[in-house]
Design a protein around this motif. Structure first.
Motif, PDB file in Angstrom:
ATOM      1  N   MET A 102      40.747  41.574  46.223  1.00  0.00           N
ATOM      2  CA  MET A 102      39.457  42.115  45.795  1.00  0.00           C
ATOM      3  C   MET A 102      38.723  42.828  46.923  1.00  0.00           C
ATOM      4  N   GLY A 103      39.286  42.738  48.138  1.00  0.00           N
ATOM      5  CA  GLY A 103      38.717  43.473  49.266  1.00  0.00           C
ATOM      6  C   GLY A 103      37.848  42.666  50.192  1.00  0.00           C
ATOM      7  N   LEU A 104      37.930  41.331  50.144  1.00  0.00           N
ATOM      8  CA  LEU A 104      37.046  40.512  50.973  1.00  0.00           C
ATOM      9  C   LEU A 104      37.560  40.302  52.396  1.00  0.00           C
ATOM     10  N   GLY A 105      38.802  40.698  52.674  1.00  0.00           N
ATOM     11  CA  GLY A 105      39.294  40.643  54.053  1.00  0.00           C
ATOM     12  C   GLY A 105      39.618  39.241  54.512  1.00  0.00           C
ATOM     13  N   LEU A 106      40.639  38.648  53.933  1.00  0.00           N
ATOM     14  CA  LEU A 106      41.061  37.296  54.308  1.00  0.00           C
ATOM     15  C   LEU A 106      41.689  37.294  55.689  1.00  0.00           C
ATOM     16  N   TYR A 107      41.304  36.312  56.500  1.00  0.00           N
ATOM     17  CA  TYR A 107      41.970  36.102  57.781  1.00  0.00           C
ATOM     18  C   TYR A 107      41.909  34.620  58.127  1.00  0.00           C
ATOM     19  N   PHE A 108      42.701  34.218  59.097  1.00  0.00           N
ATOM     20  CA  PHE A 108      42.778  32.815  59.487  1.00  0.00           C
ATOM     21  C   PHE A 108      42.479  32.682  60.972  1.00  0.00           C
ATOM     22  N   GLU A 109      41.637  31.698  61.307  1.00  0.00           N
ATOM     23  CA  GLU A 109      41.363  31.375  62.698  1.00  0.00           C
ATOM     24  C   GLU A 109      41.971  30.011  63.004  1.00  0.00           C
ATOM     25  N   THR A 110      42.640  29.912  64.129  1.00  0.00           N
ATOM     26  CA  THR A 110      43.320  28.673  64.497  1.00  0.00           C
ATOM     27  C   THR A 110      42.344  27.506  64.514  1.00  0.00           C
TER      28      THR A 110
ATOM     29  N   ILE B 156      38.273  43.555  39.024  1.00  0.00           N
ATOM     30  CA  ILE B 156      39.159  42.558  38.422  1.00  0.00           C
ATOM     31  C   ILE B 156      40.576  42.948  38.805  1.00  0.00           C
ATOM     32  N   THR B 157      41.290  42.058  39.452  1.00  0.00           N
ATOM     33  CA  THR B 157      42.616  42.407  39.955  1.00  0.00           C
ATOM     34  C   THR B 157      43.680  42.248  38.881  1.00  0.00           C
ATOM     35  N   THR B 158      44.775  42.946  39.070  1.00  0.00           N
ATOM     36  CA  THR B 158      45.933  42.850  38.191  1.00  0.00           C
ATOM     37  C   THR B 158      47.132  42.365  39.004  1.00  0.00           C
ATOM     38  N   ALA B 159      48.223  42.093  38.308  1.00  0.00           N
ATOM     39  CA  ALA B 159      49.446  41.675  39.002  1.00  0.00           C
ATOM     40  C   ALA B 159      49.921  42.764  39.958  1.00  0.00           C
ATOM     41  N   ASN B 160      49.683  44.023  39.613  1.00  0.00           N
ATOM     42  CA  ASN B 160      50.107  45.137  40.479  1.00  0.00           C
ATOM     43  C   ASN B 160      49.378  45.121  41.813  1.00  0.00           C
ATOM     44  N   ASP B 161      48.153  44.581  41.827  1.00  0.00           N
ATOM     45  CA  ASP B 161      47.400  44.501  43.081  1.00  0.00           C
ATOM     46  C   ASP B 161      47.984  43.460  44.027  1.00  0.00           C
TER      47      ASP B 161
ATOM     48  N   GLU C 281      23.639  32.906  36.203  1.00  0.00           N
ATOM     49  CA  GLU C 281      24.249  34.081  35.558  1.00  0.00           C
ATOM     50  C   GLU C 281      25.092  34.883  36.538  1.00  0.00           C
ATOM     51  N   THR C 282      24.688  34.904  37.804  1.00  0.00           N
ATOM     52  CA  THR C 282      25.475  35.608  38.824  1.00  0.00           C
ATOM     53  C   THR C 282      26.796  34.890  39.061  1.00  0.00           C
ATOM     54  N   LEU C 283      26.743  33.570  39.161  1.00  0.00           N
ATOM     55  CA  LEU C 283      27.968  32.801  39.378  1.00  0.00           C
ATOM     56  C   LEU C 283      28.888  32.899  38.166  1.00  0.00           C
ATOM     57  N   HIS C 284      28.330  32.850  36.968  1.00  0.00           N
ATOM     58  CA  HIS C 284      29.165  32.999  35.771  1.00  0.00           C
ATOM     59  C   HIS C 284      29.862  34.360  35.751  1.00  0.00           C
ATOM     60  N   ALA C 285      29.156  35.395  36.185  1.00  0.00           N
ATOM     61  CA  ALA C 285      29.771  36.730  36.218  1.00  0.00           C
ATOM     62  C   ALA C 285      30.946  36.764  37.189  1.00  0.00           C
ATOM     63  N   LEU C 286      30.789  36.109  38.332  1.00  0.00           N
ATOM     64  CA  LEU C 286      31.880  36.038  39.305  1.00  0.00           C
ATOM     65  C   LEU C 286      33.050  35.240  38.739  1.00  0.00           C
ATOM     66  N   LEU C 287      32.761  34.095  38.158  1.00  0.00           N
ATOM     67  CA  LEU C 287      33.825  33.246  37.620  1.00  0.00           C
ATOM     68  C   LEU C 287      34.564  33.933  36.472  1.00  0.00           C
ATOM     69  N   SER C 288      33.852  34.718  35.689  1.00  0.00           N
ATOM     70  CA  SER C 288      34.492  35.463  34.606  1.00  0.00           C
ATOM     71  C   SER C 288      35.491  36.476  35.160  1.00  0.00           C
ATOM     72  N   LYS C 289      35.094  37.195  36.193  1.00  0.00           N
ATOM     73  CA  LYS C 289      36.018  38.146  36.825  1.00  0.00           C
ATOM     74  C   LYS C 289      37.221  37.417  37.416  1.00  0.00           C
TER      75      LYS C 289
ATOM     76  N   ALA D  98      38.471  34.501  36.446  1.00  0.00           N
ATOM     77  CA  ALA D  98      39.328  33.979  35.380  1.00  0.00           C
ATOM     78  C   ALA D  98      40.251  35.072  34.841  1.00  0.00           C
ATOM     79  N   LYS D  99      39.728  36.250  34.650  1.00  0.00           N
ATOM     80  CA  LYS D  99      40.560  37.366  34.176  1.00  0.00           C
ATOM     81  C   LYS D  99      41.615  37.731  35.218  1.00  0.00           C
ATOM     82  N   SER D 100      41.229  37.716  36.480  1.00  0.00           N
ATOM     83  CA  SER D 100      42.167  38.044  37.550  1.00  0.00           C
ATOM     84  C   SER D 100      43.259  36.992  37.676  1.00  0.00           C
ATOM     85  N   VAL D 101      42.870  35.711  37.599  1.00  0.00           N
ATOM     86  CA  VAL D 101      43.858  34.626  37.699  1.00  0.00           C
ATOM     87  C   VAL D 101      44.830  34.678  36.521  1.00  0.00           C
ATOM     88  N   THR D 102      44.320  34.947  35.327  1.00  0.00           N
ATOM     89  CA  THR D 102      45.197  35.028  34.155  1.00  0.00           C
ATOM     90  C   THR D 102      46.245  36.112  34.338  1.00  0.00           C
ATOM     91  N   ALA D 103      45.813  37.287  34.779  1.00  0.00           N
ATOM     92  CA  ALA D 103      46.765  38.384  35.004  1.00  0.00           C
ATOM     93  C   ALA D 103      47.752  38.033  36.116  1.00  0.00           C
TER      94      ALA D 103
END
Length: 366
Positions: free
Chosen positions: A86-94, A115-120, A176-184, A186-191
């Motif tokens: 989704m573009g959040l820039g995951l990284y790991f610090e030791t 909303i991400t797809t399997a192709n992403d 309502e903001t959190l529900h909007a995030l969770l909805s996106k 859920a759709k991304s996880v399903t795909a």
């Protein structure tokens, strides 16, 4: 497309079909406790390079199977692949775990997320297919994802958290903001999970790692509701086979009846829930997975065997039990010790199943 499956004990148990003995796999079975994993990670350069290269992902997925007689493999990846896509820039610090360069704190942040797809996440799909071929039908392959609530905790907090203050503040002040995030999500996880099925995954697990930090009503609204949405959207059968789904909410033992109602085939239990009581409550509806304390693996062979027997006897006779740890294997476990557990499960588990177990390939489409 893929070699014929030789050991379907794990899939049978998830579907509550007869098995010869209790199947076993371990959460985080490919990980830092194995010297060969540490060598692969050093060669790859970092954790994300392991995940994003299908050859490395396959190599480390197979490492525990070369040591132990496990009944399933699990895709080597990370639960935070979707937020990364989704573009959040995951990284790991030791020593500090996962972090994001960008966090989600308000409605505008949520609105900007795709909303991400399997192709992403094509590198994950490629890894699934590569691993499935490399397994050569020896055992089934488990695909997985984090739950929407768990993914959201990392996205809003920016990484791991002890108090979850940002996401809980949003939950109460701007639901309502959190529900909007969770909805996106859920759709991304399903795909994402459907993509894994099409790529070769034969079972799925949804990791709701942080569902247990919620109160009962909030768990229903902000975690379970979205896992049910995912369940409703998943492919249920592929290649003529049922695709079983496991839902695991850590510290969620008080909500088993609610969890059993969303359509999953099995529920994962952590070690704080008595497996016999869990079976009495929901065992007619779902299979159960778990649930020995991972710290048992710090002990010697006799103690491990004793604790294995306690879990097996706690569940009792019959199918519908997949033996597992109550959470992931710890980094400092002696790599010889999981063999004691796995061998004990297979040996001690026999007496809890019908000794007349025979060829049951015609049952339920397997």
């Amino acid at each position: 497309m893929f070699p014929e499956l030789k050991n379907d004990r794990f899939l049978r148990a998830l579907l509550k079909q007869p098995v010869d003995t209790t199947p076993v796999w371990m959460m985080r079975q490919a990980g830092r406790y194995l010297p060969e994993y540490r060598a692969s990670r050093a060669t790859a350069g970092d954790f994300l390079s392991l995940c994003k290269n299908d050859a490395f992902a396959c190599e480390v997925t197979l490492q525990p199977l070369k040591r132990y007689e496990l009944d399933a493999a699990i895709l080597f990846s990370d639960i935070l692949t979707i937020p990364d896509a989704m573009g959040l820039g995951l990284y790991f610090e030791t020593g500090e775990g996962p972090k994001f360069k960008h966090t989600i704190r308000n409605k505008a942040d949520v609105d900007a997320l795709p909303i991400t797809t399997a192709n992403d996440l094509d590198y994950v799909m490629k890894a699934v297919t590569t691993i499935r071929h490399a397994l050569n039908g020896d055992v089934p392959l488990i695909g997985f994802s984090g739950s929407p609530w768990t993914l959201a905790t990392y996205m809003i907090e920016g990484g791991s958290s002890k108090d979850f203050r940002h996401i809980k503040a949003m939950m109460y002040q701007s639901p309502e903001t959190l529900h909007a995030l969770l909805s996106k999500l859920a759709k991304s996880v399903t795909a994402y999970l459907n993509g894994q099925i099409l790529a070769g995954a034969q079972a799925l697990q949804i990791f709701d790692t942080w569902g247990g930090i919620l109160s009962g009503p909030m768990y229903q609204q902000f975690s379970l509701l979205y896992m049910k949405e995912i369940m409703d959207g998943l492919i249920t059968e592929h290649e003529g086979k049922k695709i079983p789904v496991i839902v695991f909410t850590k510290n969620g033992g008080q909500w088993l009846e609610n969890m059993a109602s969303i359509g999953a085939d099995a529920l994962g239990l952590d070690w704080t829930t008595d497996i016999g009581e869990a079976r009495a409550r929901v065992g007619d509806k779902v299979a159960l997975q778990g649930n020995i304390d991972p710290c048992v693996l710090y002990a010697g062979k006799e103690v491990i065997e004793r604790e294995v027997e306690n879990v097996l006897s706690g569940y009792g006779h019959g199918s519908g039990h997949v033996f597992n740890l109550g959470h992931g294997i710890h980094q400092y476990v002696n790599p010889d010790h999981p063999k004691y557990l796995i061998d004990a499960v297979h040996k001690l588990g026999e007496k809890y199943h019908d000794p007349k177990f025979d060829d049951l390939d015609s049952l339920n489409g397997l």
